[in-house]
Motif scaffolding. Structure first.
Motif, PDB file in Angstrom:
ATOM      1  N   LEU A  85     -50.719  32.091 -21.763  1.00  8.27           N
ATOM      2  CA  LEU A  85     -51.433  32.678 -22.897  1.00  8.27           C
ATOM      3  C   LEU A  85     -52.585  33.524 -22.384  1.00  8.27           C
ATOM      4  N   ASN A  86     -53.039  34.438 -23.218  1.00  7.01           N
ATOM      5  CA  ASN A  86     -54.107  35.353 -22.866  1.00  7.01           C
ATOM      6  C   ASN A  86     -55.433  34.853 -23.449  1.00  7.01           C
ATOM      7  N   PHE A  87     -56.381  34.567 -22.583  1.00  7.78           N
ATOM      8  CA  PHE A  87     -57.712  34.130 -22.990  1.00  7.78           C
ATOM      9  C   PHE A  87     -58.711  35.172 -22.520  1.00  7.78           C
ATOM     10  N   GLY A  88     -59.125  36.062 -23.423  1.00 12.59           N
ATOM     11  CA  GLY A  88     -60.097  37.100 -23.065  1.00 12.59           C
ATOM     12  C   GLY A  88     -59.615  37.965 -21.923  1.00 12.59           C
ATOM     13  N   ASN A  89     -58.383  38.463 -22.014  1.00 17.63           N
ATOM     14  CA  ASN A  89     -57.757  39.297 -20.985  1.00 17.63           C
ATOM     15  C   ASN A  89     -57.542  38.565 -19.666  1.00 17.63           C
ATOM     16  N   SER A  90     -57.493  37.249 -19.717  1.00 19.51           N
ATOM     17  CA  SER A  90     -57.205  36.442 -18.540  1.00 19.51           C
ATOM     18  C   SER A  90     -55.975  35.584 -18.822  1.00 19.51           C
ATOM     19  N   PRO A  91     -54.806  35.979 -18.303  1.00 17.60           N
ATOM     20  CA  PRO A  91     -53.599  35.179 -18.516  1.00 17.60           C
ATOM     21  C   PRO A  91     -53.733  33.817 -17.836  1.00 17.60           C
ATOM     22  N   GLU A  92     -53.458  32.758 -18.600  1.00 15.59           N
ATOM     23  CA  GLU A  92     -53.589  31.396 -18.072  1.00 15.59           C
ATOM     24  C   GLU A  92     -52.311  30.604 -18.359  1.00 15.59           C
ATOM     25  N   PRO A  93     -51.667  30.099 -17.307  1.00 18.71           N
ATOM     26  CA  PRO A  93     -50.491  29.250 -17.531  1.00 18.71           C
ATOM     27  C   PRO A  93     -50.927  27.857 -17.995  1.00 18.71           C
ATOM     28  N   MET A  94     -50.096  27.248 -18.834  1.00 17.97           N
ATOM     29  CA  MET A  94     -50.379  25.905 -19.346  1.00 17.97           C
ATOM     30  C   MET A  94     -49.072  25.115 -19.388  1.00 17.97           C
ATOM     31  N   ARG A  95     -49.203  23.818 -19.274  1.00 15.96           N
ATOM     32  CA  ARG A  95     -48.075  22.900 -19.446  1.00 15.96           C
ATOM     33  C   ARG A  95     -48.521  21.865 -20.465  1.00 15.96           C
ATOM     34  N   ILE A  96     -47.754  21.702 -21.561  1.00 15.58           N
ATOM     35  CA  ILE A  96     -48.127  20.781 -22.627  1.00 15.58           C
ATOM     36  C   ILE A  96     -46.960  19.843 -22.914  1.00 15.58           C
ATOM     37  N   PRO A  97     -47.111  18.563 -22.593  1.00 18.35           N
ATOM     38  CA  PRO A  97     -46.066  17.587 -22.922  1.00 18.35           C
ATOM     39  C   PRO A  97     -45.996  17.375 -24.434  1.00 18.35           C
ATOM     40  N   PHE A  98     -44.812  17.122 -24.956  1.00  9.55           N
ATOM     41  CA  PHE A  98     -44.679  16.877 -26.390  1.00  9.55           C
ATOM     42  C   PHE A  98     -45.483  15.664 -26.839  1.00  9.55           C
ATOM     43  N   ASP A  99     -45.672  14.687 -25.956  1.00  7.77           N
ATOM     44  CA  ASP A  99     -46.472  13.511 -26.314  1.00  7.77           C
ATOM     45  C   ASP A  99     -47.945  13.846 -26.541  1.00  7.77           C
ATOM     46  N   ASP A 143     -63.197  29.713 -30.143  1.00  3.58           N
ATOM     47  CA  ASP A 143     -61.768  29.523 -30.049  1.00  3.58           C
ATOM     48  C   ASP A 143     -61.333  29.690 -28.604  1.00  3.58           C
ATOM     49  N   PRO A 144     -60.168  29.126 -28.231  1.00  4.63           N
ATOM     50  CA  PRO A 144     -59.692  29.341 -26.872  1.00  4.63           C
ATOM     51  C   PRO A 144     -59.544  30.820 -26.548  1.00  4.63           C
ATOM     52  N   GLY A 145     -59.343  31.673 -27.539  1.00  5.03           N
ATOM     53  CA  GLY A 145     -59.260  33.102 -27.310  1.00  5.03           C
ATOM     54  C   GLY A 145     -60.599  33.699 -26.926  1.00  5.03           C
ATOM     55  N   ASP A 146     -61.671  32.918 -27.014  1.00  7.99           N
ATOM     56  CA  ASP A 146     -62.994  33.389 -26.658  1.00  7.99           C
ATOM     57  C   ASP A 146     -63.277  33.187 -25.181  1.00  7.99           C
ATOM     58  N   GLY A 147     -62.269  33.208 -24.344  1.00  6.01           N
ATOM     59  CA  GLY A 147     -62.418  32.994 -22.913  1.00  6.01           C
ATOM     60  C   GLY A 147     -63.553  33.803 -22.324  1.00  6.01           C
ATOM     61  N   PRO A 148     -63.503  34.133 -21.072  1.00  2.00           N
ATOM     62  CA  PRO A 148     -64.616  34.784 -20.408  1.00  2.00           C
ATOM     63  C   PRO A 148     -65.070  36.083 -21.072  1.00  2.00           C
ATOM     64  N   ASP A 149     -64.150  36.830 -21.696  1.00  2.00           N
ATOM     65  CA  ASP A 149     -64.527  38.113 -22.280  1.00  2.00           C
ATOM     66  C   ASP A 149     -64.670  38.074 -23.795  1.00  2.00           C
ATOM     67  N   GLY A 150     -64.531  36.902 -24.424  1.00  2.00           N
ATOM     68  CA  GLY A 150     -64.745  36.757 -25.866  1.00  2.00           C
ATOM     69  C   GLY A 150     -63.610  37.319 -26.691  1.00  2.00           C
TER      70      GLY A 150
END
Length: 162
Positions: A85-99, A143-150
């Motif tokens: 996902l993109n957080f303030g123009n910083s692509p960040e990989p994530m892994r989310i278990p269904f649990d 919001d998580p979209g408010d990463g380093p660049d807002g």
């Protein structure tokens, strides 16, 4: 629970996780149709959650991600999903278990699921999954979209929590 009882709550929980897995698999293959988009809230403390350290520091307990305009590398397996996902123009990989999932909402069709956490199960013996609820999106700048660049919006789900 004795072996003579049917675990309807557990079966429903696994079925709803399967529904989300199927939806995400479809999106990974075909993209998002029409106006569909997802707000997914998850417990960042859950075993198997993988995310950038700065995101974990900012969201030490719970985080809501938005799958809408920009996402990449969506892969789904039996235990969870991975996405960039993109957080303030910083692509960040994530892994989310269904649990780790707490809510899954598609506001374009007013569909939502809520998974009660184990702590909630202890307080309320029966596990609950809410099939529908509305969603309110408020621009509060945390919001998580408010990463380093807002630049992002906050999704407030508290009014549907017990």
């Amino acid at each position: 629970m004795t072996s003579s009882e049917i675990d309807y709550g557990g079966m429903m929980h696994r079925a709803m996780q399967g529904l989300i897995a199927n939806v995400l698999r479809s999106i990974a293959t075909d993209g998002l149709p029409g106006e569909h988009h997802f707000f997914i809230t998850f417990d960042t403390r859950e075993e198997g959650v993988e995310m950038a350290d700065w995101l974990r520091e900012r969201y030490p307990e719970e985080m809501t991600i938005v799958i809408q305009h920009w996402f990449d590398n969506l892969t789904v397996d039996d235990d969870g999903f991975s996405i960039t996902l993109n957080f303030g123009n910083s692509p960040e990989p994530m892994r989310i278990p269904f649990d780790a999932l707490r809510t899954f909402v598609d506001p374009s069709v007013e569909f939502g699921l809520r998974f009660e956490s184990p702590e909630d199960d202890e307080a309320d013996e029966d596990e609950e999954v809410d099939a529908e609820f509305a969603l309110d999106v408020e621009d509060e700048g945390d919001d998580p979209g408010d990463g380093p660049d807002g630049g992002g919006e906050v999704v407030q789900l508290d009014r549907w929590r017990k």
